[in-house]
Scaffold this motif. Structure first.
Motif, PDB file in Angstrom:
ATOM      1  N   THR A 542       0.194   8.397  -2.819  1.00  0.00           N
ATOM      2  CA  THR A 542      -0.094   7.386  -1.798  1.00  0.00           C
ATOM      3  C   THR A 542      -1.576   7.023  -1.796  1.00  0.00           C
ATOM      4  N   LYS A 546      -3.348   3.450  -2.480  1.00  0.00           N
ATOM      5  CA  LYS A 546      -4.313   2.891  -1.528  1.00  0.00           C
ATOM      6  C   LYS A 546      -5.572   2.422  -2.262  1.00  0.00           C
ATOM      7  N   ASP A 570      -2.203  -6.321   4.516  1.00  0.00           N
ATOM      8  CA  ASP A 570      -0.940  -5.873   5.135  1.00  0.00           C
ATOM      9  C   ASP A 570      -0.338  -4.713   4.342  1.00  0.00           C
ATOM     10  N   GLU A 571      -0.405  -4.833   3.001  1.00  0.00           N
ATOM     11  CA  GLU A 571       0.113  -3.764   2.138  1.00  0.00           C
ATOM     12  C   GLU A 571      -0.695  -2.472   2.329  1.00  0.00           C
ATOM     13  N   GLU A 573      -2.358  -1.583   4.992  1.00  0.00           N
ATOM     14  CA  GLU A 573      -2.101  -1.012   6.318  1.00  0.00           C
ATOM     15  C   GLU A 573      -0.867  -0.100   6.289  1.00  0.00           C
ATOM     16  N   GLU A 574       0.162  -0.501   5.562  1.00  0.00           N
ATOM     17  CA  GLU A 574       1.380   0.316   5.464  1.00  0.00           C
ATOM     18  C   GLU A 574       1.097   1.642   4.755  1.00  0.00           C
ATOM     19  N   LYS A 577      -0.712   4.083   7.059  1.00  0.00           N
ATOM     20  CA  LYS A 577       0.206   4.733   8.015  1.00  0.00           C
ATOM     21  C   LYS A 577       0.823   5.988   7.398  1.00  0.00           C
ATOM     22  N   LEU A 578       1.110   5.949   6.094  1.00  0.00           N
ATOM     23  CA  LEU A 578       1.699   7.105   5.409  1.00  0.00           C
ATOM     24  C   LEU A 578       0.694   8.244   5.270  1.00  0.00           C
TER      25      LEU A 578
END
Length: 579
Positions: A542, A546, A570-571, A573-574, A577-578
């Motif tokens: 992940t 990022k 937007d990508e 930001e997801e 969150k992970l």
């Protein structure tokens, strides 16, 4: 509990803060970040002892607020024969001994009343400190830091990293309202760094921690204070969210800046046309129109966007090379051993090829620095250096390679530069500009000294670099610039580092110290080993995604493709969150 309002302060050679304001509240765990030499340690000194400094502005500290402090430099009184347990529980043991002494005195005294009063005061003080559970609480903290086995060891027998953790435990144990730590992570191996993370996250009080450790920044703290260009920015949230916020701001500001630049250019064209018309036409109205348009242009220039927190100046580190060597062995270590009071390394064998980038990994106190220094000195029977090799060395003991009494300019004249102008031009790439080049090296921060060492290493044009903890004291932006320079270097690097990010981002493989000898480990295996012990499943994958998205955003901004940059945000930001 602490409030700073419009504080300004400067030294004769350097302005540090210009109307900065921030607050620290109960239970906040705050990371204090900023580029090297920006004045973080000085601001801590002001908070701890404001009477020593003549500053403008307002500093309000709750009169009942107690402050604990852990310095970036370990300080140990070698004359005291103190165990780890006695060192941490010093205040409690002192009152406990006082209570015992009063009890002994009461057994034989004829006037017991004043002793009873004294006894009660000591008991109250002991209770107020939480003294009844102090032994079990010390054991809990030692267990948390994986140091329970060191409980009865003399403090003087600890490694530097272990002693740093014991300092942290002692200060936390005294339960100050605010605990300040200035780069507590410097030189900690990964096990000790992970122990420090646990101590920070378990602490119930207010924390202010100066750190450049990306590991701590990503896994601790619920507030960020960022000092940059004499200004401060506060952010309530995690570091990873703060960086995301900066990137969002950068996209917005760059889009506005492009629009502004186009408007300024259009206005300049109008002014040039009006000037040409006014030259041939003396009507007063033409002159007034030109004057109004020039004033409008001045207002546009004055409001031009400034973004001190999203356009941070990184040093331009570049390791040039005079003599590239073909694919051959440049350093050969054969049956090397070293020990002082006890054997540290035995039967060590490895070789470094001309383009290898290698990290030596091992716990604090296992002989890594001694080995690297002996390779640099090249006077050990077990170490052979290729005749075509030119070696440059960066020491974790900064005074070993920099002369404190020199000015920066004098240091680089000694390094072979011919003129001061040549030095000034060269050092501007490393962020040393203006009057700072005339300062004594002893007046620089730890980070500035390490950047200076990197500048000397680069100027040497060596084809083998020996780097001992090069990221220590460096801000995160300089760490990233160093990683880029390491990737682009055409020679060999042998690096000691406890910074996981620098190792995985720049090295080809690692040499692991294991049971007093060294074995080679591939980078994928090293990653798996570290992640299995210290990170959640899928964290690495992940984080790599990022980083990839962040690079795509930077490229989109370079191409002024703001729509693509916003889509990628937007990508990103997801992914955050992970994490």
């Amino acid at each position: 509990m602490i409030k700073v309002e419009r504080l300004s302060f400067s030294f004769p050679q350097k302005e540090l803060y210009n109307n900065i304001s921030f607050t620290l509240d109960e239970a906040q765990h705050c990371a204090f970040i900023g580029t090297s030499g920006s004045g973080k340690s000085t601001l801590i000194d002001i908070l701890m002892d404001p009477e020593r400094y003549l500053f403008d502005g307002k500093l309000e500290i709750d009169p009942d607020c107690t402050i604990g402090y852990v310095s970036q430099f370990s300080e140990l009184d070698n004359t005291k024969e103190t165990t780890v347990f006695e060192y941490i529980g010093e205040q409690f043991i002192k009152i406990q001994n006082e209570i015992q002494s009063i009890c002994t005195e009461m057994e034989t005294s004829s006037d017991i009343e004043p002793l009873l009063e004294k006894y009660q005061l000591a008991l109250d003080a002991f209770d107020a400190m939480g003294g009844n559970d102090f032994e079990s609480n010390i054991h809990k903290q030692l267990s948390l830091a994986n140091l329970m086995k060191r409980r009865d060891l003399k403090v003087t027998d600890l490694s530097g990293g272990e002693f740093k953790l014991i300092q942290v435990i002692k200060e936390m144990f005294n339960r100050p309202d605010l605990m300040i730590m200035d780069e507590p992570d410097v030189f900690l191996d990964f096990e000790n760094l992970n122990a420090l993370k646990k101590l920070i996250n378990s602490h119930k009080g207010m924390l202010l921690v100066v750190t450049h450790s990306r590991y701590l920044l990503n896994h601790c703290f619920n507030k960020i204070i960022h000092l940059e260009n004499m200004e401060i920015q506060e952010f309530d949230g995690r570091y990873i969210e703060y960086n995301f916020s900066l990137l969002q701001t950068k996209i917005e500001l760059q889009e506005l800046a492009v629009a502004e630049h186009e408007e300024i250019e259009r206005n300049e064209n109008i002014i040039n046309n009006l000037r040409a018309i006014a030259t041939n036409n003396s009507e007063a109205s033409r002159g007034r129109t030109l004057k109004a348009r020039v004033k409008f242009h001045e207002r546009l220039e004055a409001r031009r966007i400034k973004a001190p927190f999203v356009d941070i100046k990184q040093p331009n580190i570049s390791f040039g090379i005079d003599n590239e060597i073909e694919d051959t062995i440049v350093v050969n270590v054969n049956n090397y051993s070293v020990g002082f009071d006890e054997l540290l390394l035995d039967n060590v064998n490895f070789e470094i090829k001309s383009t290898d980038k290698v990290a030596i990994i091992g716990s604090n106190g296992t002989g890594k620095t001694t080995l690297l220094r002996e390779i640099f000195k090249n006077n050990h029977d077990s170490i052979e250096i290729n005749a075509d090799v030119k070696v440059a060395y960066l020491s974790q003991l900064q005074g070993e390679m920099l002369k404190d009494s020199n000015t920066i300019l004098e240091e680089f004249i000694d390094a072979g530069f011919k003129t001061y102008d040549e030095i000034r031009l060269y050092l501007s790439n490393y962020g040393f500009e203006g009057e700072i080049v005339s300062q004594k090296i002893e007046s620089l921060s730890g980070g500035e000294k390490n950047i200076l060492q990197l500048a000397k290493v680069s100027a040497s044009k060596a084809n083998v670099l020996l780097l001992d903890e090069p990221t220590s004291h460096l801000d995160t932006y300089t760490q990233i610039a160093l990683e880029k320079a390491i990737k682009e270097f055409k020679g060999a690097i042998l690096m000691i580092s406890h910074d996981f990010y620098s190792v995985v981002n720049g090295m080809d493989y690692v040499l692991i110290i294991d049971d007093k000898t060294i074995r080679k480990m591939s980078m994928p295996k090293f990653r798996r080993m570290i992640y299995a012990s210290h990170f959640d499943r899928d964290y690495l994958e992940t984080e790599q995604k990022k980083k990839s998205v962040e690079m795509k955003i930077e490229l989109a901004l370079k191409d002024t493709d703001f729509e693509r940059a916003k889509g990628l945000i937007d990508e990103l930001e997801e992914l955050i969150k992970l994490l």
